[in-house]
Design a protein around this motif. Sequence first.
Motif, mmCIF file in Angstrom:
data_model
loop_
_atom_site.group_PDB
_atom_site.id
_atom_site.type_symbol
_atom_site.label_atom_id
_atom_site.label_comp_id
_atom_site.label_asym_id
_atom_site.label_seq_id
_atom_site.Cartn_x
_atom_site.Cartn_y
_atom_site.Cartn_z
ATOM 1 N N ARG A 77 -3.943 -0.342 3.907
ATOM 2 C CA ARG A 77 -2.515 -0.081 4.156
ATOM 3 C C ARG A 77 -2.091 1.265 3.589
ATOM 4 N NH1 ARG A 77 -1.515 -6.082 2.059
ATOM 5 N NH2 ARG A 77 -2.143 -7.191 3.970
ATOM 6 N N LEU A 78 -2.775 1.699 2.538
ATOM 7 C CA LEU A 78 -2.519 3.038 1.998
ATOM 8 C C LEU A 78 -3.205 4.107 2.845
ATOM 9 C CD1 LEU A 78 -1.775 5.176 -0.236
ATOM 10 C CD2 LEU A 78 -3.983 4.575 -1.271
ATOM 11 N N GLY A 85 0.800 -1.214 0.000
ATOM 12 C CA GLY A 85 0.000 0.000 0.000
ATOM 13 C C GLY A 85 0.832 1.262 0.000
ATOM 14 N N ALA A 86 2.144 1.108 -0.194
ATOM 15 C CA ALA A 86 3.055 2.252 -0.121
ATOM 16 C C ALA A 86 3.654 2.625 -1.467
ATOM 17 C CB ALA A 86 4.180 1.964 0.869
ATOM 18 N N LYS A 87 3.429 1.801 -2.478
ATOM 19 C CA LYS A 87 4.016 2.042 -3.793
ATOM 20 C C LYS A 87 3.003 1.741 -4.889
ATOM 21 C CE LYS A 87 8.758 0.901 -2.385
ATOM 22 N NZ LYS A 87 9.953 0.054 -2.665
ATOM 23 N N LEU A 88 3.359 2.164 -6.105
ATOM 24 C CA LEU A 88 2.526 1.914 -7.272
ATOM 25 C C LEU A 88 3.286 1.081 -8.288
ATOM 26 C CD1 LEU A 88 1.063 5.495 -7.855
ATOM 27 C CD2 LEU A 88 -0.167 3.523 -6.926
ATOM 28 N N ALA A 137 -11.808 8.591 6.397
ATOM 29 C CA ALA A 137 -10.954 9.732 6.718
ATOM 30 C C ALA A 137 -9.660 9.692 5.926
ATOM 31 C CB ALA A 137 -10.654 9.764 8.220
ATOM 32 N N GLY A 138 -9.102 8.502 5.772
ATOM 33 C CA GLY A 138 -7.867 8.358 5.009
ATOM 34 C C GLY A 138 -8.058 8.668 3.547
ATOM 35 N N HIS A 141 2.450 6.319 3.899
ATOM 36 C CA HIS A 141 2.128 5.637 2.640
ATOM 37 C C HIS A 141 1.370 6.571 1.698
ATOM 38 C CE1 HIS A 141 2.491 1.275 4.400
ATOM 39 N NE2 HIS A 141 3.604 1.983 4.492
ATOM 40 N N ARG A 142 0.436 7.333 2.251
ATOM 41 C CA ARG A 142 -0.329 8.262 1.412
ATOM 42 C C ARG A 142 0.600 9.275 0.749
ATOM 43 N NH1 ARG A 142 -3.880 8.590 6.028
ATOM 44 N NH2 ARG A 142 -3.189 10.752 6.369
ATOM 45 N N ALA A 143 1.541 9.799 1.507
ATOM 46 C CA ALA A 143 2.468 10.789 0.964
ATOM 47 C C ALA A 143 3.329 10.192 -0.141
ATOM 48 C CB ALA A 143 3.349 11.338 2.086
#
Length: 221
Positions: free
Chosen positions: A111-112, A66-69, A151-152, A118-120
């Motif tokens: 996870r994102l 959830g931290a990368k694409l 919220a996320g 992770h969002r950033a």
Amino acid sequence: MKRLLLFVVALAVAFAVPAPTTTQAEVSLPVEGYLMAVPGAQRYVTQNAAKIAIVGVDGVNLTKSGAKLTKVPKAAAAIVKEAHARGLKAELLVSNYDSSIGDFSSKIAGRLLKSKKHRAAVVKSLVAKVKKGHFDGVQIDLESLKASHAAGLTSFVKSLRKALPARKKISMAVMSSETAGGYARSGYQLTKLTKRIDRFVLMAYDQHGPTWSNAGPVGGT
């Protein structure tokens, strides 16, 4: 909203009330064609250009963390080029589709959306991909969300809008519901999202299909 090679055309629905002086007949909704980025797919843009306004290019997915694409498919470049040559807009889809389960993953989305770090990281990566690929914007296609993701998701959209140039549009694919409460339970804070989303695409289709139900109408009333 995972798609086959053939175009799936959908109306882009905006959850916005027209100005009082605008009649319903005067409201025009753009038609968007979704296309998987595979070699030679740009020919479908050529064939359908007269009927559509936007090409949704599928696209990039979140990785398991959830931290990368994932990488933008190489074939996307030809699709974007052809769309622009035809006077159309092209937007990059970003989703939480997980090929290992053949569906959208609520866990990957969580996870994102539940991690500021992770969002950033994903926002930074997404903005870079849009710029490098000459896309006109992004369509957020995060599905199978829960109320705990709301919220996320709002924070993610807020950060993305701040990071993207103003001319780059943000649209969002939304799973349909029969009630306002249903949207909230599905992780959508529509009132807050509307402030930063340029266009919502209401996914009111695929009630029946070859892998999940018996034969029936594409979408019920």
